[in-house]
Design a protein around this motif. Structure first.
Motif, PDB file in Angstrom:
ATOM      1  N   ALA A  82       0.856  -1.186   0.000  1.00  0.00           N
ATOM      2  CA  ALA A  82       0.000   0.000   0.000  1.00  0.00           C
ATOM      3  C   ALA A  82       0.894   1.238   0.000  1.00  0.00           C
ATOM      4  O   ALA A  82       1.721   1.412   0.904  1.00  0.00           O
ATOM      5  CB  ALA A  82      -0.927  -0.001   1.213  1.00  0.00           C
ATOM      6  N   ILE A  83       0.738   2.074  -1.005  1.00  0.00           N
ATOM      7  CA  ILE A  83       1.615   3.232  -1.175  1.00  0.00           C
ATOM      8  C   ILE A  83       0.843   4.513  -0.894  1.00  0.00           C
ATOM      9  O   ILE A  83      -0.224   4.755  -1.476  1.00  0.00           O
ATOM     10  CB  ILE A  83       2.209   3.258  -2.592  1.00  0.00           C
ATOM     11  CG1 ILE A  83       3.059   2.001  -2.813  1.00  0.00           C
ATOM     12  CG2 ILE A  83       3.059   4.507  -2.796  1.00  0.00           C
ATOM     13  CD1 ILE A  83       3.660   1.905  -4.188  1.00  0.00           C
ATOM     14  N   ALA A  84       1.386   5.309   0.005  1.00  0.00           N
ATOM     15  CA  ALA A  84       0.786   6.602   0.344  1.00  0.00           C
ATOM     16  C   ALA A  84       1.528   7.708  -0.396  1.00  0.00           C
ATOM     17  O   ALA A  84       2.744   7.620  -0.602  1.00  0.00           O
ATOM     18  CB  ALA A  84       0.863   6.835   1.850  1.00  0.00           C
ATOM     19  N   PRO A  85       0.834   8.769  -0.806  1.00  0.00           N
ATOM     20  CA  PRO A  85       1.465   9.835  -1.588  1.00  0.00           C
ATOM     21  C   PRO A  85       2.262  10.804  -0.726  1.00  0.00           C
ATOM     22  O   PRO A  85       1.873  11.943  -0.514  1.00  0.00           O
ATOM     23  CB  PRO A  85       0.262  10.515  -2.256  1.00  0.00           C
ATOM     24  CG  PRO A  85      -0.854  10.329  -1.273  1.00  0.00           C
ATOM     25  CD  PRO A  85      -0.622   8.983  -0.653  1.00  0.00           C
ATOM     26  N   LEU A  86       3.389  10.341  -0.222  1.00  0.00           N
ATOM     27  CA  LEU A  86       4.307  11.223   0.490  1.00  0.00           C
ATOM     28  C   LEU A  86       5.733  10.788   0.216  1.00  0.00           C
ATOM     29  O   LEU A  86       5.980   9.622  -0.108  1.00  0.00           O
ATOM     30  CB  LEU A  86       4.030  11.251   1.995  1.00  0.00           C
ATOM     31  CG  LEU A  86       4.476  10.076   2.866  1.00  0.00           C
ATOM     32  CD1 LEU A  86       4.537  10.514   4.319  1.00  0.00           C
ATOM     33  CD2 LEU A  86       3.549   8.889   2.739  1.00  0.00           C
ATOM     34  N   LEU A  87       6.654  11.737   0.327  1.00  0.00           N
ATOM     35  CA  LEU A  87       8.080  11.491   0.128  1.00  0.00           C
ATOM     36  C   LEU A  87       8.788  11.737   1.450  1.00  0.00           C
ATOM     37  O   LEU A  87       8.724  12.842   1.998  1.00  0.00           O
ATOM     38  CB  LEU A  87       8.632  12.407  -0.970  1.00  0.00           C
ATOM     39  CG  LEU A  87       8.057  12.186  -2.371  1.00  0.00           C
ATOM     40  CD1 LEU A  87       8.431  13.353  -3.283  1.00  0.00           C
ATOM     41  CD2 LEU A  87       8.558  10.881  -2.949  1.00  0.00           C
ATOM     42  N   ILE A  88       9.469  10.728   1.960  1.00  0.00           N
ATOM     43  CA  ILE A  88      10.140  10.837   3.254  1.00  0.00           C
ATOM     44  C   ILE A  88      11.594  11.237   3.082  1.00  0.00           C
ATOM     45  O   ILE A  88      12.128  12.024   3.852  1.00  0.00           O
ATOM     46  CB  ILE A  88      10.002   9.511   4.020  1.00  0.00           C
ATOM     47  CG1 ILE A  88       8.515   9.218   4.288  1.00  0.00           C
ATOM     48  CG2 ILE A  88      10.787   9.560   5.330  1.00  0.00           C
ATOM     49  CD1 ILE A  88       8.256   7.890   4.959  1.00  0.00           C
ATOM     50  N   GLY A  89      12.275  10.702   2.073  1.00  0.00           N
ATOM     51  CA  GLY A  89      13.632  11.129   1.769  1.00  0.00           C
ATOM     52  C   GLY A  89      14.729  10.350   2.448  1.00  0.00           C
ATOM     53  O   GLY A  89      15.897  10.471   2.080  1.00  0.00           O
ATOM     54  N   GLY A  90      14.401   9.548   3.436  1.00  0.00           N
ATOM     55  CA  GLY A  90      15.390   8.742   4.147  1.00  0.00           C
ATOM     56  C   GLY A  90      14.668   7.872   5.145  1.00  0.00           C
ATOM     57  O   GLY A  90      13.463   7.989   5.343  1.00  0.00           O
ATOM     58  N   GLY A  91      15.412   6.981   5.792  1.00  0.00           N
ATOM     59  CA  GLY A  91      14.792   6.100   6.762  1.00  0.00           C
ATOM     60  C   GLY A  91      14.715   4.679   6.258  1.00  0.00           C
ATOM     61  O   GLY A  91      15.276   4.318   5.226  1.00  0.00           O
ATOM     62  N   GLN A  92      14.005   3.845   7.019  1.00  0.00           N
ATOM     63  CA  GLN A  92      13.974   2.411   6.747  1.00  0.00           C
ATOM     64  C   GLN A  92      13.253   2.099   5.449  1.00  0.00           C
ATOM     65  O   GLN A  92      12.163   2.595   5.191  1.00  0.00           O
ATOM     66  CB  GLN A  92      13.289   1.674   7.897  1.00  0.00           C
ATOM     67  CG  GLN A  92      13.342   0.161   7.772  1.00  0.00           C
ATOM     68  CD  GLN A  92      12.725  -0.535   8.971  1.00  0.00           C
ATOM     69  OE1 GLN A  92      12.437   0.093   9.982  1.00  0.00           O
ATOM     70  NE2 GLN A  92      12.518  -1.834   8.869  1.00  0.00           N
ATOM     71  N   GLN A  93      13.875   1.256   4.630  1.00  0.00           N
ATOM     72  CA  GLN A  93      13.259   0.788   3.400  1.00  0.00           C
ATOM     73  C   GLN A  93      12.161  -0.223   3.722  1.00  0.00           C
ATOM     74  O   GLN A  93      12.196  -0.909   4.746  1.00  0.00           O
ATOM     75  CB  GLN A  93      14.300   0.116   2.511  1.00  0.00           C
ATOM     76  CG  GLN A  93      15.363   1.059   1.967  1.00  0.00           C
ATOM     77  CD  GLN A  93      14.866   1.818   0.734  1.00  0.00           C
ATOM     78  OE1 GLN A  93      13.749   1.621   0.270  1.00  0.00           O
ATOM     79  NE2 GLN A  93      15.708   2.682   0.213  1.00  0.00           N
ATOM     80  N   GLY A  94      11.184  -0.335   2.802  1.00  0.00           N
ATOM     81  CA  GLY A  94      10.091  -1.267   3.019  1.00  0.00           C
ATOM     82  C   GLY A  94      10.537  -2.707   2.993  1.00  0.00           C
ATOM     83  O   GLY A  94      10.455  -3.417   3.992  1.00  0.00           O
ATOM     84  N   LEU A  95      11.042  -3.179   1.865  1.00  0.00           N
ATOM     85  CA  LEU A  95      11.443  -4.569   1.711  1.00  0.00           C
ATOM     86  C   LEU A  95      12.910  -4.637   1.321  1.00  0.00           C
ATOM     87  O   LEU A  95      13.322  -4.023   0.334  1.00  0.00           O
ATOM     88  CB  LEU A  95      10.593  -5.269   0.648  1.00  0.00           C
ATOM     89  CG  LEU A  95       9.099  -5.405   0.951  1.00  0.00           C
ATOM     90  CD1 LEU A  95       8.370  -5.988  -0.245  1.00  0.00           C
ATOM     91  CD2 LEU A  95       8.874  -6.259   2.197  1.00  0.00           C
ATOM     92  N   THR A  96      13.678  -5.383   2.086  1.00  0.00           N
ATOM     93  CA  THR A  96      15.084  -5.628   1.762  1.00  0.00           C
ATOM     94  C   THR A  96      15.326  -7.115   1.890  1.00  0.00           C
ATOM     95  O   THR A  96      15.329  -7.670   2.994  1.00  0.00           O
ATOM     96  CB  THR A  96      16.015  -4.857   2.713  1.00  0.00           C
ATOM     97  OG1 THR A  96      15.749  -3.452   2.613  1.00  0.00           O
ATOM     98  CG2 THR A  96      17.465  -5.103   2.332  1.00  0.00           C
ATOM     99  N   MET A  97      15.496  -7.784   0.755  1.00  0.00           N
ATOM    100  CA  MET A  97      15.645  -9.230   0.763  1.00  0.00           C
ATOM    101  C   MET A  97      16.971  -9.640   1.405  1.00  0.00           C
ATOM    102  O   MET A  97      18.001  -8.978   1.185  1.00  0.00           O
ATOM    103  CB  MET A  97      15.575  -9.749  -0.669  1.00  0.00           C
ATOM    104  CG  MET A  97      14.313  -9.354  -1.410  1.00  0.00           C
ATOM    105  SD  MET A  97      12.871 -10.240  -0.841  1.00  0.00           S
ATOM    106  CE  MET A  97      13.017 -11.721  -1.835  1.00  0.00           C
ATOM    107  N   PRO A  98      16.994 -10.717   2.165  1.00  0.00           N
ATOM    108  CA  PRO A  98      18.257 -11.212   2.725  1.00  0.00           C
ATOM    109  C   PRO A  98      19.289 -11.525   1.652  1.00  0.00           C
ATOM    110  O   PRO A  98      20.476 -11.302   1.844  1.00  0.00           O
ATOM    111  CB  PRO A  98      17.826 -12.474   3.481  1.00  0.00           C
ATOM    112  CG  PRO A  98      16.379 -12.254   3.805  1.00  0.00           C
ATOM    113  CD  PRO A  98      15.832 -11.500   2.642  1.00  0.00           C
ATOM    114  N   SER A  99      18.833 -12.049   0.517  1.00  0.00           N
ATOM    115  CA  SER A  99      19.739 -12.386  -0.593  1.00  0.00           C
ATOM    116  C   SER A  99      19.199 -11.741  -1.865  1.00  0.00           C
ATOM    117  O   SER A  99      18.540 -12.407  -2.685  1.00  0.00           O
ATOM    118  CB  SER A  99      19.850 -13.907  -0.769  1.00  0.00           C
ATOM    119  OG  SER A  99      20.296 -14.522   0.416  1.00  0.00           O
TER     120      SER A  99
END
Length: 275
Positions: free
Chosen positions: A209-226
């Protein structure tokens, strides 16, 4: 793409489907109501076997929190309502212990009618205190999956599973929850927990679910282990897009069961001529 309409009669139908008292394919609906049934119908069904869906809310630039860890208002009001509908339709909601400690969630259904799901935290080292909000008694099942021999307060179910390098195998988590009678599950967070289930090939569906805002930094949503090194090897799910109003949700089918559930609903809810 137009906003879905989760009218009172649509939601009553979805709860009836969840309880096995109705189907998702019959009836006359407005185009927007039909879109709502197409979104929620596959998850409400209980006749197609176990389902594991993950849901994550993020910004346009793929962030789920600011650099200070503030994640409370990433999703808009319609995105939050969608999350609560998802909770109402599943048997149990799973989160990792870091999310439980940082966000202090309740994991209850408050923004729509419907039952509270079982609340499940994967806590290998037993760090979550028994007075955490999600472990408070309210009639819903409360389950902690841990590796250590730690007693819990009365009423809290404990599932002991082995850990390797401080992590419990996602496949073992699912098998244990299915054995506990929970077949339709939502992995709600955080991004690392969702990514581990995704990389292990255990998700039926993934909703972003994507909200219309730009944060510019911080934790990414999905980061695969590999992570994949070539785009040719990237996961390319069958994807449907729905407008929630304040947010847009990408509903991604990740296996044949996901497609079968869509086809079963997409006999499809019959649309009336109403706008």
């Amino acid at each position: 793409m137009q906003p879905i309409d989760v009218s009172e009669r649509v939601w009553e139908r979805m709860l009836a489907v969840r309880q096995g008292r109705a189907c998702a394919c019959c009836g006359h609906w407005s185009p927007r109501e039909a879109e709502a049934i197409a979104l929620y119908g596959p998850l409400a069904r209980r006749d197609l076997g176990p389902v594991t869906v993950a849901q994550i809310g993020q910004s346009l630039d793929g962030r789920i929190a600011t650099v200070t860890g503030d994640a409370r208002d990433v999703s808009g009001p319609d995105g939050l309502a969608h999350l609560h509908r998802m909770r109402a339709l599943v048997d149990g909601v799973v989160i990792g212990v870091r999310t439980a400690l940082h966000d202090i969630p309740r994991l209850t259904v408050r923004l729509c009618p419907g039952p509270n799901p079982a609340r499940i935290v994967v806590d290998p080292r037993g760090r979550l205190p028994d007075d955490a909000p999600l472990l408070q008694a309210d009639g819903a099942r409360r389950i902690v999956i841990q590796s250590v021999d730690r007693a819990r307060a009365p009423g809290i179910e404990v599932i002991r599973l082995p850990a390797e390098d401080g992590l419990i195998d996602p496949a073992a988590v699912l098998e244990a929850l299915h054995d506990a009678g929970l077949s339709t599950l939502m992995i709600e967070g955080g991004g690392i927990t969702i990514s581990r289930f995704l990389e292990a090939g255990l998700l039926t569906r993934l909703q972003v679910a994507i909200a219309p805002l730009l944060i510019g930094g911080g934790q990414q949503g999905l980061t695969m282990p590999s992570p994949t090194e070539k785009l040719a090897d990237a996961i390319r799910p069958d994807t449907r897009v729905f407008s929630l109003g304040s947010d847009v949700v990408f509903d991604c089918g990740l296996n044949a069961d996901a497609q079968a559930a869509i086809e079963a609903v997409h006999d499809r809810p019959r649309r009336s001529a109403a706008p």
